[in-house]
Design a protein around this motif. Sequence first.
Motif, PDB file in Angstrom:
ATOM      1  N   GLY A 276      -1.022 -19.306   0.957  1.00 47.52           N
ATOM      2  CA  GLY A 276      -0.907 -20.741   1.144  1.00 47.52           C
ATOM      3  C   GLY A 276      -2.142 -21.428   1.675  1.00 47.52           C
ATOM      4  N   GLY A 277      -3.250 -20.760   1.756  1.00 45.83           N
ATOM      5  CA  GLY A 277      -4.492 -21.347   2.265  1.00 45.83           C
ATOM      6  C   GLY A 277      -5.364 -20.259   2.851  1.00 45.83           C
ATOM      7  N   ASP A 278      -6.681 -20.521   2.942  1.00 48.55           N
ATOM      8  CA  ASP A 278      -7.586 -19.459   3.375  1.00 48.55           C
ATOM      9  C   ASP A 278      -7.576 -19.229   4.887  1.00 48.55           C
ATOM     10  OD1 ASP A 278      -8.956 -21.755   4.099  1.00 48.55           O
ATOM     11  OD2 ASP A 278     -10.459 -21.554   2.512  1.00 48.55           O
ATOM     12  N   ARG A 279      -6.773 -20.000   5.629  1.00 51.51           N
ATOM     13  CA  ARG A 279      -6.630 -19.734   7.066  1.00 51.51           C
ATOM     14  C   ARG A 279      -5.414 -18.863   7.359  1.00 51.51           C
ATOM     15  NH1 ARG A 279      -7.458 -25.792   8.451  1.00 51.51           N
ATOM     16  NH2 ARG A 279      -9.716 -26.002   8.473  1.00 51.51           N
ATOM     17  N   SER A 280      -4.603 -18.593   6.355  1.00 51.34           N
ATOM     18  CA  SER A 280      -3.354 -17.865   6.561  1.00 51.34           C
ATOM     19  C   SER A 280      -3.373 -16.553   5.779  1.00 51.34           C
ATOM     20  CB  SER A 280      -2.162 -18.720   6.101  1.00 51.34           C
ATOM     21  OG  SER A 280      -0.958 -18.001   6.199  1.00 51.34           O
ATOM     22  N   TRP A 281      -3.258 -15.456   6.503  1.00 54.22           N
ATOM     23  CA  TRP A 281      -3.262 -14.128   5.884  1.00 54.22           C
ATOM     24  C   TRP A 281      -1.894 -13.478   6.045  1.00 54.22           C
ATOM     25  CZ3 TRP A 281      -7.176 -11.772   3.130  1.00 54.22           C
ATOM     26  CH2 TRP A 281      -8.395 -12.458   3.104  1.00 54.22           C
ATOM     27  N   GLY A 282      -1.493 -12.715   5.031  1.00 52.42           N
ATOM     28  CA  GLY A 282      -0.235 -11.984   5.085  1.00 52.42           C
ATOM     29  C   GLY A 282      -0.384 -10.686   5.850  1.00 52.42           C
ATOM     30  N   ARG A 283       0.616  -9.845   5.740  1.00 50.59           N
ATOM     31  CA  ARG A 283       0.560  -8.526   6.376  1.00 50.59           C
ATOM     32  C   ARG A 283      -0.197  -7.553   5.463  1.00 50.59           C
ATOM     33  NH1 ARG A 283       4.018  -8.328  10.632  1.00 50.59           N
ATOM     34  NH2 ARG A 283       5.818  -9.742  10.629  1.00 50.59           N
ATOM     35  N   PRO A 284      -1.098  -6.762   6.021  1.00 52.13           N
ATOM     36  CA  PRO A 284      -1.756  -5.740   5.208  1.00 52.13           C
ATOM     37  C   PRO A 284      -0.724  -4.756   4.662  1.00 52.13           C
ATOM     38  CG  PRO A 284      -2.882  -6.029   7.316  1.00 52.13           C
ATOM     39  CD  PRO A 284      -1.588  -6.775   7.419  1.00 52.13           C
ATOM     40  N   PHE A 285      -0.940  -4.296   3.428  1.00 50.81           N
ATOM     41  CA  PHE A 285      -0.042  -3.311   2.841  1.00 50.81           C
ATOM     42  C   PHE A 285      -0.856  -2.238   2.135  1.00 50.81           C
ATOM     43  CE2 PHE A 285      -0.450  -6.817  -0.166  1.00 50.81           C
ATOM     44  CZ  PHE A 285      -0.729  -6.190  -1.379  1.00 50.81           C
ATOM     45  N   VAL A 286      -0.230  -1.101   1.956  1.00 54.78           N
ATOM     46  CA  VAL A 286      -0.876   0.034   1.314  1.00 54.78           C
ATOM     47  C   VAL A 286      -0.577  -0.005  -0.175  1.00 54.78           C
ATOM     48  CG1 VAL A 286      -1.034   2.557   1.222  1.00 54.78           C
ATOM     49  CG2 VAL A 286      -0.681   1.402   3.423  1.00 54.78           C
ATOM     50  N   LEU A 287      -1.579   0.260  -1.008  1.00 50.61           N
ATOM     51  CA  LEU A 287      -1.351   0.312  -2.442  1.00 50.61           C
ATOM     52  C   LEU A 287      -0.310   1.378  -2.778  1.00 50.61           C
ATOM     53  CD1 LEU A 287      -4.961  -0.077  -3.868  1.00 50.61           C
ATOM     54  CD2 LEU A 287      -3.075  -1.690  -4.112  1.00 50.61           C
ATOM     55  N   PRO A 288       0.436   1.190  -3.865  1.00 45.42           N
ATOM     56  CA  PRO A 288       1.541   2.097  -4.171  1.00 45.42           C
ATOM     57  C   PRO A 288       1.074   3.458  -4.667  1.00 45.42           C
ATOM     58  CG  PRO A 288       1.230   0.548  -5.950  1.00 45.42           C
ATOM     59  CD  PRO A 288       0.329   0.097  -4.845  1.00 45.42           C
ATOM     60  N   GLY A 289       1.926   4.455  -4.414  1.00 42.71           N
ATOM     61  CA  GLY A 289       1.706   5.772  -4.984  1.00 42.71           C
ATOM     62  C   GLY A 289       0.859   6.690  -4.127  1.00 42.71           C
ATOM     63  N   PRO A 290       0.938   7.985  -4.402  1.00 41.80           N
ATOM     64  CA  PRO A 290       0.217   8.987  -3.606  1.00 41.80           C
ATOM     65  C   PRO A 290      -1.294   8.892  -3.739  1.00 41.80           C
ATOM     66  CG  PRO A 290       1.230   9.990  -5.536  1.00 41.80           C
ATOM     67  CD  PRO A 290       1.775   8.600  -5.454  1.00 41.80           C
ATOM     68  N   ALA A 291      -1.808   8.285  -4.813  1.00 38.16           N
ATOM     69  CA  ALA A 291      -3.257   8.191  -4.990  1.00 38.16           C
ATOM     70  C   ALA A 291      -3.919   7.389  -3.890  1.00 38.16           C
ATOM     71  CB  ALA A 291      -3.579   7.577  -6.349  1.00 38.16           C
ATOM     72  N   ALA A 292      -3.164   6.495  -3.239  1.00 39.90           N
ATOM     73  CA  ALA A 292      -3.720   5.653  -2.176  1.00 39.90           C
ATOM     74  C   ALA A 292      -3.713   6.340  -0.824  1.00 39.90           C
ATOM     75  CB  ALA A 292      -2.963   4.340  -2.092  1.00 39.90           C
ATOM     76  N   ARG A 293      -3.292   7.599  -0.768  1.00 39.31           N
ATOM     77  CA  ARG A 293      -3.397   8.418   0.445  1.00 39.31           C
ATOM     78  C   ARG A 293      -4.665   9.232   0.305  1.00 39.31           C
ATOM     79  NH1 ARG A 293       0.876   5.082   0.034  1.00 39.31           N
ATOM     80  NH2 ARG A 293       2.238   5.283   1.845  1.00 39.31           N
ATOM     81  N   VAL A 294      -5.660   8.942   1.132  1.00 40.42           N
ATOM     82  CA  VAL A 294      -7.016   9.419   0.899  1.00 40.42           C
ATOM     83  C   VAL A 294      -7.546  10.181   2.110  1.00 40.42           C
ATOM     84  CG1 VAL A 294      -7.511   7.564  -0.735  1.00 40.42           C
ATOM     85  CG2 VAL A 294      -7.966   7.200   1.693  1.00 40.42           C
ATOM     86  N   ASN A 295      -8.789  10.617   2.002  1.00 37.04           N
ATOM     87  CA  ASN A 295      -9.494  11.222   3.124  1.00 37.04           C
ATOM     88  C   ASN A 295     -10.023  10.122   4.038  1.00 37.04           C
ATOM     89  OD1 ASN A 295     -12.361  12.329   4.222  1.00 37.04           O
ATOM     90  ND2 ASN A 295     -10.935  14.016   3.987  1.00 37.04           N
ATOM     91  N   SER A 296     -10.206  10.421   5.311  1.00 40.68           N
ATOM     92  CA  SER A 296     -10.700   9.405   6.247  1.00 40.68           C
ATOM     93  C   SER A 296     -12.093   8.920   5.888  1.00 40.68           C
ATOM     94  CB  SER A 296     -10.691   9.959   7.672  1.00 40.68           C
ATOM     95  OG  SER A 296     -11.521  11.104   7.758  1.00 40.68           O
ATOM     96  N   ASP A 297     -12.816   9.661   5.031  1.00 41.81           N
ATOM     97  CA  ASP A 297     -14.171   9.301   4.633  1.00 41.81           C
ATOM     98  C   ASP A 297     -14.199   8.402   3.396  1.00 41.81           C
ATOM     99  OD1 ASP A 297     -17.048   9.546   4.849  1.00 41.81           O
ATOM    100  OD2 ASP A 297     -16.982  10.905   3.133  1.00 41.81           O
TER     101      ASP A 297
END
Length: 464
Positions: A234-255
Amino acid sequence: MTKKQWLGPAAVTTALVAVVAVGFLGPGAGEDEAEPPPRAARSATPTPRPTTTATATARRATQVPDLDRVVGRRGPEVPPGGRSPTSDKTQSKLWFHDGRWWGLLYDTRAGATLIHRLDPRRRVWVNTGVVVDGRDGARADALWDGHKLYVATGTTYESGWGSPPTARQVRAGSAVLQRFSYRPDRKTYVRDPGFPVRIHSGASESITLDEDSTGQLWVTYTRLRKVFVNRTTGGDRSWGRPFVLPGPAARVNSDDTSGVVAFAGGEVGVFWSNQNTRTFYFAVHDDAADDRAWRIEVAYGHHFSGCSRGCANDHMSLKALPDGRVFVAVKTANRVAGQPFIVLLVRSASGWAAHVAGTVEELYTRPLVVLSAEKRLVYLFMVVPEEGGAVYYKKSDVDHIEFGPGLGTPVLSGSGRINNPTSTKQVVDDRSGLVVLGSDGRHAPSGQAVKTRSRYWFNTVPVG
């Protein structure tokens, strides 16, 4: 020259892994967790990267450049030690507007990152006095959209394969969005009221931003071994909640790292490395679709685009052309002479194609891609040798990609320890030219002590 313009299609077969819905995290979910301890090594994880016999042989065979040859110009001083001010790998520190190049450079006297203007006649960076972030550990990504300057700036931590950040490092700091307006009468920028606004709590490996066709801003970053996304609402001053991309591929190494790009006039893509699966992935979101709808593609790895082993490292640079094609320069984890080390990946309506720009023998690192729609060129900047030294570049026709042998053309050289090249998200043309900014590394070659003050380095490359 316009703002970075959106890409479309170009080359081989796209592996569609999933089309799924992603649920938003609950309040604070994932944001205040401690970094979990590293898992025990498994066959599915990539091999750690010591210098192998093959690598040592390749290193001896490498054409070592003359690192004392001065190419480019020295810029302002950078703070001694600590993380390079021109990092992180996926970020852009420069932009072009009103006939001038601008940059986010750290000022040692102010102890902060400020907006600088490049004086083309004197070939020096001029400090405008406009502060972007006063935190020493913050690194910024700049987007000039033709109307406003947006800067995502966040505290970052350093991690490596097998050396994750501590829980304290992950919890420290935050990422924020800054917005600036340009004052043509003063030839400078001013911060807009109501900024900065918080994007997320805690530190991350990196953060990048882009703007979709509806004006919504998107960011991506990795932390807690996950690929996160957030967007304005709704505007560049308002951010939603961060979310993780779907699926196991988005579980990564800390690096691992991620980057975001808007392309094709109506889509947003998130590209990331997964060193656990030795694969690079790309998640596509239609601007008109629900925020939870993403299509996950394999860009490189899993025998796709001609790579089956050692395919993913955490080095990447992604840009887009107005015709809809996405260009991503990546570094692999290969360590055997003759294998690809720097690869340019191109996504088109036909899928993904891979173009080798350097093999293990060259020992390039930190690839940076810049595009020219006007001249139909792709520029690929790379650091050599691998521990840092000088920046070279190669270029190719965007429609018939081929990179010649050898190191390429030197663009930044002279201190023997230049690293982390950065430039703009925008496509470049004759009017803008192309400016590349780098900085001295923390160590001289072969582990020698650094005896001179560290500095920025920069140079202009003609477009054509």
